[in-house]
Write a protein that holds these residues in place. Structure first.
Motif, PDB file in Angstrom:
ATOM      1  N   ARG A  15       0.835  -1.200   0.000  1.00 54.43           N
ATOM      2  CA  ARG A  15       0.000   0.000   0.000  1.00 54.43           C
ATOM      3  C   ARG A  15       0.867   1.247   0.000  1.00 54.43           C
ATOM      4  N   PHE A  18       2.447   1.612  -3.509  1.00 54.35           N
ATOM      5  CA  PHE A  18       1.440   1.888  -4.530  1.00 54.35           C
ATOM      6  C   PHE A  18       0.933   3.317  -4.433  1.00 54.35           C
ATOM      7  N   VAL A 298      -9.337  -1.508   0.568  1.00 56.27           N
ATOM      8  CA  VAL A 298      -8.199  -2.346   0.211  1.00 56.27           C
ATOM      9  C   VAL A 298      -8.005  -3.490   1.207  1.00 56.27           C
ATOM     10  N   GLU A 302      -5.035  -6.596  -0.224  1.00 52.99           N
ATOM     11  CA  GLU A 302      -3.706  -6.042  -0.458  1.00 52.99           C
ATOM     12  C   GLU A 302      -2.948  -6.801  -1.542  1.00 52.99           C
ATOM     13  N   LEU A 305      -2.623  -5.380  -5.026  1.00 55.83           N
ATOM     14  CA  LEU A 305      -1.607  -4.361  -5.307  1.00 55.83           C
ATOM     15  C   LEU A 305      -0.283  -4.990  -5.702  1.00 55.83           C
ATOM     16  N   CYS A 310       0.089  -3.587 -11.334  1.00 50.32           N
ATOM     17  CA  CYS A 310       0.418  -2.497 -10.406  1.00 50.32           C
ATOM     18  C   CYS A 310       1.917  -2.313 -10.229  1.00 50.32           C
ATOM     19  N   ARG A 314       4.064   0.700  -8.262  1.00 49.49           N
ATOM     20  CA  ARG A 314       4.824   0.398  -7.043  1.00 49.49           C
ATOM     21  C   ARG A 314       6.297   0.758  -7.237  1.00 49.49           C
TER      22      ARG A 314
END
Length: 403
Positions: A15, A18, A298, A302, A305, A310, A314
């Protein structure tokens, strides 16, 4: 490195990477001059914007990077690491100023208009260079476009105090952050940003913005625990965010000022609460509401992500500082391209998509450099050479050396 140390190493929170990556991409779009795409970034639909996301994530990451050093190695080692990081940011701040100033000069030389030095209001630097240079080096000359890095340094400078208080009680450290924020509002604190105009202050006041920085820091250290999912709280956050969208948008007031005059009065009365410089409380509440909504959406997902889709975002988030510096320079270059090509839907798409692609590729390049990709090439080449040497030598001969 032992297996045990590998197991105990703290895993990166997807998280964090991201959303910091999202903030970096938004920051590029927001800084391209006269960019139509900037009408659709989060800043246009609420009190807070990508700056909060960046500062909160920076505080969260700082707790991971420095907090453990304070605890394991001691206060002075931790303080040394913080000051070394501030030195890195300081040199990056000076470097990016000169790179962008050089780009503005090149723009003025290459094109008759517009005046790029005037666009960033750098007349003072070029007209009174000795005084401006001294101000630049002492951070008493901070032009608006170059203001977030000094604020970040100011927040980092408070970490030793924050950690010293936390050794007594984490609640004391949190109280310190809130007290600094309140005292800043009470006494109208601020730092000078222009040697000839003391009334001009840093656009990002670190005494105000440290509140969101240390909120991320305290959550990362486990000193603050975000509330669990609550249906009523979730509904209240959604209602606040939805209501803030039109209320925070200037054009809403322009369009409805005649039919709803009380809205203009309300906006005027609450402008200080929305202030970006001293970090108005409405910005903080709006950011917390958004964060609560997103975290709960989220939570339990998770792993999404970590999907390869993604990965570019990231990667950008993992290289936030070099990407941010590139953003600052590249956005101005993009503005120059738009000035010369003209602004249309096609050219906006060209500049924004090309710029975002360059940002992502740059993040991958920085990652490869930090991972020292050449070492793998050297190791593979050495392994092949060893295989050739082994195959060429009479290994495994049935005759012993004595025979």
């Amino acid at each position: 490195m032992t297996a045990q140390s590998t197991r105990t190493r703290r895993q990166r929170d997807p998280r964090l990477d991201f959303f910091r990556g999202v903030a970096m991409l938004i920051i590029f779009i927001a800084h391209v001059p006269l960019n139509h795409w900037s009408n659709f970034i989060p800043a246009q639909f609420g009190f807070s914007d990508a700056a909060e996301m960046f500062v909160f994530c920076s505080g969260f990451a700082a707790a991971i990077a420095f907090g453990g050093t304070f605890i394991r190695a001691g206060f002075w080692h931790g303080t040394g690491r913080v000051f070394y990081r501030i030195w890195q940011l300081y040199t990056a701040h000076i470097l990016i100023f000169f790179l962008i100033a050089g780009l503005m000069i090149a723009g003025n030389v290459a094109f008759a208009e517009p005046n790029y030095i005037g666009r960033l209001n750098l007349y003072f630097f070029f007209n009174e260079t000795p005084k401006a240079l001294l101000g630049l080096l002492t951070l008493t000359y901070v032009p608006n476009y170059f203001d977030i890095m000094p604020m970040y340094m100011g927040a980092l400078l408070m970490i030793p105090v924050f950690m010293a208080l936390a050794r007594i009680d984490p609640r004391l450290a949190i109280t310190f952050s809130v007290a600094v924020y309140c005292l800043n509002w009470l006494f109208d604190g601020g730092l000078p940003a222009h040697p000839d105009h003391p009334e001009i202050e840093w656009f990002f006041n670190p005494f105000g913005w440290q509140l969101v920085f240390f909120t991320g820091f305290a959550i990362s250290r486990g000193w603050l625990t975000p509330p669990n999912y609550n249906r009523q709280l979730m509904a209240a956050c959604i209602l606040f965010v939805v209501a803030a969208a039109p209320i925070s948008h200037w054009w809403f007031f322009v369009g409805y000022a005649d039919s709803l005059p009380f809205l203009a009065d309300w906006r005027e009365a609450t402008l200080p609460w929305q202030a970006k410089t001293d970090y108005g409380i409405l910005r903080f509440v709006h950011f917390l509401a958004l964060a609560y909504i997103v975290v709960n959406l989220v939570r339990g997902r998770e792993h999404l992500l970590l999907h390869k889709v993604c990965h570019p975002i990231r990667t950008v988030g993992q290289q936030a500082l070099p990407v941010f510096l590139l953003n600052m320079w590249l956005a101005q270059l993009g503005g120059m391209v738009l000035d010369q090509l003209g602004r249309s839907q096609a050219t906006w798409a060209l500049v924004n998509l090309t710029g975002l692609a360059i940002v992502v590729l740059f993040a991958y390049l920085v990652t490869a450099i930090k991972n020292e990709w050449w070492r793998k090439a050297i190791e593979e080449k050495s392994a092949r050479r060893a295989e050739r040497d082994s195959a060429a030598s009479p290994a495994g001969s049935i005759l012993s050396p004595a025979e």
